[in-house]
Design an enzyme around this catalytic site. Structure first.
Site, short mmCIF file in Angstrom:
data_model
loop_
_atom_site.label_atom_id
_atom_site.label_comp_id
_atom_site.label_asym_id
_atom_site.label_seq_id
_atom_site.Cartn_x
_atom_site.Cartn_y
_atom_site.Cartn_z
N GLU B 234 0.83 -1.20 0.00
CA GLU B 234 0.00 0.00 0.00
C GLU B 234 0.87 1.25 0.00
O GLU B 234 0.63 2.19 -0.75
CB GLU B 234 -0.91 -0.01 1.24
CG GLU B 234 -1.74 1.27 1.37
CD GLU B 234 -2.72 1.25 2.53
OE1 GLU B 234 -2.45 0.54 3.52
OE2 GLU B 234 -3.73 1.96 2.44
N GLU B 373 3.32 10.00 11.24
CA GLU B 373 4.04 9.70 12.48
C GLU B 373 4.50 8.24 12.46
O GLU B 373 5.63 7.93 12.83
CB GLU B 373 3.14 9.96 13.70
CG GLU B 373 2.86 11.43 13.99
CD GLU B 373 1.84 12.06 13.04
OE1 GLU B 373 1.05 11.31 12.42
OE2 GLU B 373 1.84 13.30 12.91
C1 LIG Z 1 -9.24 8.64 3.47
C2 LIG Z 1 -8.91 7.45 4.28
C3 LIG Z 1 -9.07 6.20 3.72
C4 LIG Z 1 -8.80 5.05 4.47
N1 LIG Z 1 -9.01 3.84 3.91
C5 LIG Z 1 -8.81 2.72 4.64
C6 LIG Z 1 -9.11 1.42 4.13
O1 LIG Z 1 -9.53 1.30 2.99
N2 LIG Z 1 -8.94 0.35 4.91
C7 LIG Z 1 -8.46 0.44 6.17
O2 LIG Z 1 -8.31 -0.58 6.81
N3 LIG Z 1 -8.17 1.66 6.71
C8 LIG Z 1 -8.34 2.79 5.97
N4 LIG Z 1 -8.08 4.02 6.53
C9 LIG Z 1 -7.69 4.10 7.93
C10 LIG Z 1 -6.27 4.52 8.17
O3 LIG Z 1 -5.39 3.50 7.88
C11 LIG Z 1 -6.18 4.97 9.63
O4 LIG Z 1 -6.97 6.11 9.76
C12 LIG Z 1 -4.77 5.28 10.05
O5 LIG Z 1 -3.99 4.16 10.08
C13 LIG Z 1 -4.73 5.96 11.43
O6 LIG Z 1 -5.47 5.27 12.37
P1 LIG Z 1 -6.52 6.03 13.27
O7 LIG Z 1 -7.40 6.81 12.38
O8 LIG Z 1 -7.15 5.08 14.17
O9 LIG Z 1 -5.68 7.07 14.10
P2 LIG Z 1 -4.86 6.74 15.44
O10 LIG Z 1 -4.09 5.52 15.23
O11 LIG Z 1 -5.77 6.81 16.58
O12 LIG Z 1 -3.87 7.94 15.47
C14 LIG Z 1 -4.15 9.19 16.07
C15 LIG Z 1 -2.88 9.99 16.09
O13 LIG Z 1 -1.92 9.35 16.92
C16 LIG Z 1 -0.72 9.13 16.22
N5 LIG Z 1 -0.08 7.90 16.68
C17 LIG Z 1 -0.65 6.68 16.84
N6 LIG Z 1 0.27 5.80 17.23
C18 LIG Z 1 1.45 6.45 17.31
C19 LIG Z 1 2.79 6.07 17.65
N7 LIG Z 1 3.10 4.83 17.99
N8 LIG Z 1 3.75 7.00 17.62
C20 LIG Z 1 3.44 8.28 17.27
N9 LIG Z 1 2.22 8.69 16.94
C21 LIG Z 1 1.23 7.79 16.96
C22 LIG Z 1 -1.15 9.06 14.78
O14 LIG Z 1 -0.07 9.35 13.92
C23 LIG Z 1 -2.24 10.11 14.72
O15 LIG Z 1 -1.68 11.38 14.58
C24 LIG Z 1 -8.34 5.18 5.80
C25 LIG Z 1 -8.17 6.44 6.35
C26 LIG Z 1 -8.47 7.57 5.61
C27 LIG Z 1 -8.28 8.90 6.25
#
Ligand SMILES: Cc1cc2nc3c(=O)[nH]c(=O)nc-3n(C[C@H](O)[C@H](O)[C@H](O)COP(=O)(O)OP(=O)(O)OC[C@H]3O[C@@H](n4cnc5c(N)ncnc54)[C@H](O)[C@@H]3O)c2cc1C
Lengths: 378, 404
Positions: B234, B373
């Site tokens: 990806e 991040e």
């Molecule tokens: C437009 C779009 C399309 C998407 N499509 C798909 C899809 O088709 N299938 C799918 O499975 N997912 C999909 N996603 C989901 C995407 O992979 C997640 O939103 C992403 O991985 C972040 O997870 P979260 O939203 O839970 O944020 P969180 O993980 O809760 O993160 C919140 C914040 O904390 C930070 N953070 C978290 N852990 C750490 C760490 N260890 N160190 C430093 N900072 C950290 C993050 O960088 C972020 O700033 C999509 C997202 C978007 C926005």
């Protein structure tokens, strides 16, 4: 300068905050941003009557509270914090200030009490598409027709231009800038809502075709209008500050409660440091806004420079904070149902409104003569 | 099999000669089917499975010829972004032999759209912490849980699904990977609207969904390995940069700079030119870095270095769209596309060149496919070998990990 806020200031802030937290919660904001008129007249009346903030900077002899920029900054900051959907910037700040600072006594007596009481809303139509924020670029010329005036041409980016019943138009007479009063339902006036990037603030394009207009200023209105715009800029920066503080709060709260990898995301330094950077930005923005508000009582040049500094700094600080807030919320921050995007859109539009950060930095640099010695010697 | 560049070019031209892409009608499925059959879908895949067993970098030659030879050209990332970007490499590596060819072919033609069911409301960055449960029942698995942000789920035939099959072991060890028939009973897809008002992504609810055991990819408990392979594909798919010099977002910026009429002072003009020039350089270096990465990539599943492109792409593209709005100036205040809530993509997003739409859409670049991040953590820890953060969740059973 000590930025001293009195107990009354604290009381004003509390009153406004309490009111807005109820009357402009997120649900309400979403309803109003989707509505055509973009505000709630009943709530507007209460802001005028119960809170007395609609006529906040209208002088007492015109039925207002007669307050200054410090009080305005407090109120606007609270409004920015909740993304209030209301014609405050357009009517209570911009139209009001244009009338107070550039219109003749008769027009003030006639219009200001109505704006202050909330009975009417007003706006200032000055921007033309070629160079919207530059008063010297205003080209619309009024035609005089035996003492009566008519306006033809187009004004754009008019804040709340579709709902205002009192439209103050800036146009030229014999080359000089003058103010005109045009009724919202005047003949020959067509008002078109522009789909806004920031749905919480409505915009319009106004087309005038031999629209009857009453001249309400004498002499050149440029200086008065400049000062009115400066007030609007200070109010806008206070809104930006309120918004920036709010997104910082949202991001920080989320960072404390959202767990990933078995710990709150705020325990990751990169998130913690982003919040810390936002805090520095918000504190700088606060200094810029309060400085501009207090400076408005001083000499005009320091007041202008303080306003320009604030506009360039707060615009970038708010946009940056709104961006980071989305980022810290992850996928959630990108959804329609979360409010992060509403702040982002407000931040972006506010950055653009009345002129970009670099536009104001350039004005400041020129006004302070940065590098002037060098360019002279070259 | 070995084949040199000129033979590959010849083969591509022959394909173009057989089916005229520019003739009236929609030739996508026919053309891409033929492209698959003659091994030009993914030249690095084995013969018979859409490839010719060549080095991955030779794919550029095929794309080159296709671009040159036909005005109508179906970009892989538009036909089936997740199917082609992630589904195909995973099916190739882990799919059961029989049926593999048909699955890959239908991915490539776009007849079967695929989606990725990894993220959940409480597990995004920490996707290995996910909670959707699968329990074995005879020769099938019964799945319950909720996925979120599932792009394209509303039009998908297949989903790449990661679930927890054992909550009593540390989180990475209790995962298994499936391909899920999105039309199976118990799969419910609800649109999730985004900043632009569109719903590209969805929430997917899984209620007692039965998945045949043979749809497991990899072994039980090995889901994380398969998932990592998917995620790396990806990132490479997202971080590839433009295919031509000066193409992609930077082309829009240059065009706006040339054609938008706004009055700017000399100082503002100089500032903008400098920013645009800097972004032009960065875009070009992103593209070149993508080419270099492709050239050294030996296998079909890339490694953690793919995060370089993903991270850089997000930041450069965000900066470009921001710069576009600065070039547009006051006109940025007006959003012609409107915010009507609607499922799928809109005309605004389909033209892909609207600077205003992309100003909003680009906020996700640093979130989707792993946040910036997380990309920095991967580069620091997995590529540069810096020590990791102290971990509280690694060695304890998943069910004991603290969560919000
Ligand atoms: C437009 C779009 C399309 C998407 N499509 C798909 C899809 O088709 N299938 C799918 O499975 N997912 C999909 N996603 C989901 C995407 O992979 C997640 O939103 C992403 O991985 C972040 O997870 P979260 O939203 O839970 O944020 P969180 O993980 O809760 O993160 C919140 C914040 O904390 C930070 N953070 C978290 N852990 C750490 C760490 N260890 N160190 C430093 N900072 C950290 C993050 O960088 C972020 O700033 C999509 C997202 C978007 C926005």
């Amino acid at each position: 300068m000590l930025f001293e806020f009195s107990d009354e200031h604290g009381e004003l802030r509390r009153t406004v905050r309490n009111f807005l937290e109820k009357d402009s919660d997120e649900k309400r904001v979403r309803e109003l941003m989707a509505s055509e008129q973009g505000y709630d007249p009943a709530s507007w009346s209460r802001m005028a009557e119960e809170l007395g903030i609609v006529g906040l900077i209208v002088s007492e002899r015109h039925g207002g509270a007669g307050f200054g920029m410090v009080e305005l900054a407090i109120v606007a900051e609270e409004m920015g914090r909740v993304l209030l959907c209301a014609p405050y910037l357009s009517s209570a700040v911009l139209a009001t200030s244009a009338l107070e600072l550039a219109a003749d006594e008769a027009a003030q007596n006639e219009i200001l009490p109505k704006l202050a009481s909330g009975e009417a809303t007003g706006t200032l139509a000055f921007s033309e598409v070629a160079s919207p924020w530059d008063l010297s670029a205003i080209a619309m010329a009024a035609e005089s027709n035996g003492g009566a005036f008519q306006l033809s041409g187009e004004k754009t980016y008019v804040l709340d231009g579709c709902v205002a019943s009192e439209i103050v138009v800036a146009a030229r007479v014999d080359g000089e800038l003058a103010l005109f009063r045009v009724a919202g339902d005047a003949s020959g006036l067509s008002r078109e809502a522009l789909p806004p990037l920031d749905p919480t603030r409505k915009l319009a394009a106004l087309r005038f075709e031999r629209t009857p207009a009453m001249r309400i200023s004498s002499g050149d209105a440029t200086r008065g209008l400049e000062r009115a715009l400066e007030r609007a800029i200070v109010a806008l920066t206070a809104e930006q500050l309120g918004g920036a503080q709010r997104v910082l709060d949202m991001a920080t709260d989320y960072a404390k409660t959202r767990f990933q990898f078995g710990r709150p995301i705020g325990s990751f330094q990169v998130i913690k440091h982003q919040c810390a950077d936002m805090l520095v930005e918000v504190e700088f923005a606060r200094s810029a806004v309060y400085n501009a508000a207090f400076a408005s009582e001083e000499d005009p040049k320091s007041a202008s420079i303080a306003a320009w500094m604030a506009k360039s700094y707060c615009s970038e600080a708010y946009l940056d904070a709104a961006n980071r807030n989305i980022q810290i919320h992850g996928g959630m921050g990108f959804t329609w149902e979360h409010s992060a995007h509403l702040f982002f859109k407000r931040a972006k539009a506010s950055e653009v409104l009345f002129g970009s950060p670099s536009f104001y930095r350039e004005r400041m640099a020129a006004s302070l003569g940065f590098g002037a010695a060098q360019s002279r010697s070259r | 099999m070995t084949m040199n560049e000129s033979e590959l070019r010849k083969r591509t031209r022959k394909l173009l000669a057989e089916i005229d892409l520019d003739a009236a009608g929609d030739h996508r499925v026919a053309f891409r089917g033929a492209q698959f059959d003659c091994g030009l879908a993914w030249v690095s895949f084995p013969e018979g499975l859409g490839g010719l067993g060549l080095e991955p970098k030779l794919q550029t030659i095929v794309h080159d010829e296709l671009h040159k030879g036909a005005k109508t050209y179906y970009e892989d990332m538009l036909v089936n972004p997740i199917g082609i970007g992630m589904g195909a490499p995973v099916v190739l590596a882990y799919g059961k032999e029989d049926g593999k060819r048909e699955l890959l072919r239908r991915i490539f033609t776009g007849e079967d759209i695929w989606c990725q069911l990894f993220s959940e409301p409480s597990a995004g960055s920490d996707v290995a912490g996910l909670a959707t449960r699968a329990v074995r029942d005879g020769d099938a698995w019964v799945v319950n849980g909720q996925k979120s942000w599932t792009t394209l789920a509303h039009v998908s035939k297949w989903g790449l699904l990661v679930v927890r099959t054992d909550p009593n072991v540390p989180k990475h060890d209790g995962l298994s990977y499936f391909m899920l028939d999105m039309h199976a009973p118990g799969v419910e897809v609800r649109p999730l609207y985004q900043i632009t008002g569109e719903a590209e992504f969805n929430e997917v609810f899984l209620n007692d969904v039965r998945i045949p055991h043979e749809h497991m990819l990899g072994e039980e408990g090995q889901g994380w390995r398969v998932a990592i392979a998917t995620l790396m594909s990806e990132r490479v798919a997202l971080g590839g940069g433009a295919s031509r010099k000066g193409g992609g977002p930077i082309a829009v910026l240059l065009d706006l700079l040339e054609n938008v009429e706004v009055q700017r002072s000399a100082a503002e003009d100089a500032l903008l030119r400098d920013r645009v020039a800097k972004l032009y350089i960065e875009s070009e270096l992103l593209r070149l870095t993508g080419i270099r990465a492709k050239a050294v990539r030996q296998s079909n599943t890339p490694g953690p270095e793919g995060s370089v492109g993903k991270l850089a792409q997000a930041e450069i593209a965000q900066a470009i769209w921001q710069c576009c709005s600065d070039v547009l100036g006051p006109d940025t205040l007006v959003y012609e596309h409107g915010y009507e809530l609607r499922q799928g993509r809109t005309s605004a997003s389909n033209n892909r060149l609207s600077a205003k739409y992309n100003l909003l859409r680009s906020r996700a670049y640093s979130i989707e496919g792993g946040t910036s991040e997380i990309m920095r953590n991967i580069l620091g820890e997995r590529v540069l070998g810096l020590p990791g953060e102290p971990r509280v969740d690694k060695d304890i059973p998943w069910k004991e990990v603290p969560r919000s």
